[in-house]
Write an enzyme that holds these catalytic residues in place. Sequence first.
Site, PDB file in Angstrom:
ATOM      1  N   HIS A 175       9.796  -5.095   0.115  1.00  0.00           N
ATOM      2  CA  HIS A 175      10.417  -4.268  -0.973  1.00  0.00           C
ATOM      3  C   HIS A 175      10.052  -2.935  -1.364  1.00  0.00           C
ATOM      4  O   HIS A 175       8.223  -2.956  -1.217  1.00  0.00           O
ATOM      5  CB  HIS A 175      10.773  -5.022  -2.083  1.00  0.00           C
ATOM      6  CG  HIS A 175      11.733  -4.420  -3.060  1.00  0.00           C
ATOM      7  ND1 HIS A 175      11.377  -2.890  -3.973  1.00  0.00           N
ATOM      8  CD2 HIS A 175      12.415  -5.248  -3.574  1.00  0.00           C
ATOM      9  CE1 HIS A 175      12.474  -3.520  -4.931  1.00  0.00           C
ATOM     10  NE2 HIS A 175      13.144  -4.211  -4.075  1.00  0.00           N
ATOM     11  N   GLY A 234      -0.886   9.925 -18.020  1.00  0.00           N
ATOM     12  CA  GLY A 234      -1.983   9.874 -16.870  1.00  0.00           C
ATOM     13  C   GLY A 234      -2.134  10.882 -15.823  1.00  0.00           C
ATOM     14  O   GLY A 234      -2.003  12.578 -16.361  1.00  0.00           O
ATOM     15  N   PRO A 235      -3.408  11.061 -15.179  1.00  0.00           N
ATOM     16  CA  PRO A 235      -4.127  11.853 -13.763  1.00  0.00           C
ATOM     17  C   PRO A 235      -2.462  12.138 -13.004  1.00  0.00           C
ATOM     18  O   PRO A 235      -1.784  11.060 -12.766  1.00  0.00           O
ATOM     19  CB  PRO A 235      -5.199  11.455 -13.729  1.00  0.00           C
ATOM     20  CG  PRO A 235      -4.867   9.506 -13.393  1.00  0.00           C
ATOM     21  CD  PRO A 235      -3.484   9.539 -14.389  1.00  0.00           C
ATOM     22  N   VAL A 260      -3.583   9.663  -7.969  1.00  0.00           N
ATOM     23  CA  VAL A 260      -3.718   8.592  -7.499  1.00  0.00           C
ATOM     24  C   VAL A 260      -4.885   7.530  -7.389  1.00  0.00           C
ATOM     25  O   VAL A 260      -5.653   7.964  -6.080  1.00  0.00           O
ATOM     26  CB  VAL A 260      -2.059   8.538  -7.238  1.00  0.00           C
ATOM     27  CG1 VAL A 260      -1.567   6.768  -6.950  1.00  0.00           C
ATOM     28  CG2 VAL A 260      -1.549   9.514  -7.174  1.00  0.00           C
ATOM     29  N   ALA A 293      -5.495   2.192  -5.106  1.00  0.00           N
ATOM     30  CA  ALA A 293      -5.616   0.191  -5.395  1.00  0.00           C
ATOM     31  C   ALA A 293      -4.254   0.119  -6.385  1.00  0.00           C
ATOM     32  O   ALA A 293      -4.456  -1.193  -6.790  1.00  0.00           O
ATOM     33  CB  ALA A 293      -6.842  -0.216  -5.921  1.00  0.00           C
ATOM     34  N   GLY A 339      -1.851   3.004  -7.655  1.00  0.00           N
ATOM     35  CA  GLY A 339      -0.577   3.885  -8.005  1.00  0.00           C
ATOM     36  C   GLY A 339      -0.096   4.133  -8.406  1.00  0.00           C
ATOM     37  O   GLY A 339      -0.720   4.195  -9.470  1.00  0.00           O
TER      38      GLY A 339
END
Length: 317
Positions: free
Chosen positions: A107, A196-197, A200, A203, A205
């Site tokens: 998936h 967030g930043p 990435v 570990a 994602g």
Amino acid sequence: MDFNSSCKDKKKTIDQSVLLCCKFFSSEARNHAALEAIEQAAKLDPETIIVNKFEDRAYNRTRFTLVSYVMHDCTGSAIYSPLQQTVLAMAEAAFGAVNLEMHQGAHPRLGVVDDIVIHPLARASLNEAAWLAKAMAADIGNRFNVPVFLYAAAHPTGKALDTIRRELGYYRPNFMGSQWAGWTMTETLAEKPDEGPTVVSPARGISMIGARPWIALYNVPILSTDVSAARRIARMVSARGGGLPKVQTLGLLHGEDSTEIACMLLEPNEIGADRVQNRVEMLAAKEGLYVEKGYFTDSSPEMILDKYMNLISANRA
């Protein structure tokens, strides 16, 4: 938090009539210890109830379905839900136990905490669902340094989840033509996330967090390992491919001897599982393939609400 007596009375009513449902999708279904850690984190607050859990080892993906109430201040503004801290604890457990670089499954996924969607239940509104989704996005983005993209009612313009996923390369397998493994995309995002930043962590994602009216998840197995055929069928079932309105699909490998048409029914009361099943069967017959009866991966809103009320009453007894 200091409330006057009228606010306290209002909270008692809201406990039973203004509820939100959270579906928490994590990219893990094969590591029992990791799933146990996430589930234990979900049980820390007795006012958040796990009403369903769906594990798929072939997809290496698990969904927890949680329900709790919304508390308002005296002006009627949403100010608190136990779901916010519960999901933060689950995310912490997931990031501590799962490494996306080691992940492999059939998936697609972009992150350890891949998707969180909030649905209004009972008398809750979509605005309340969006408020909670945005609060969770800020928590996860800031605390864990994970890029978070908002979608649907939580996004300023209502941007659709599949649009964001397509822009980020979510639908492109990166292993053996039909699997997703590790992190192979760029580590610096071209588009700034909502929280967030822009960098990435391979570990952890990326996380998607949204709010939307209820959707149904319905999967139809096909007794064939021909992924190309499954993808052709999936496309012709979907609205994007000229098929059924308000239906999104994926054609995926599912185990050693089958494929599956994984469907999101965006308006299940208008386009339901029977129409999806019939169309998949018709298209599969043209490919010479046998289709099994499909299945829902979650309960209906009515069943979820009923289960929540029974469990919360038992917990408080």
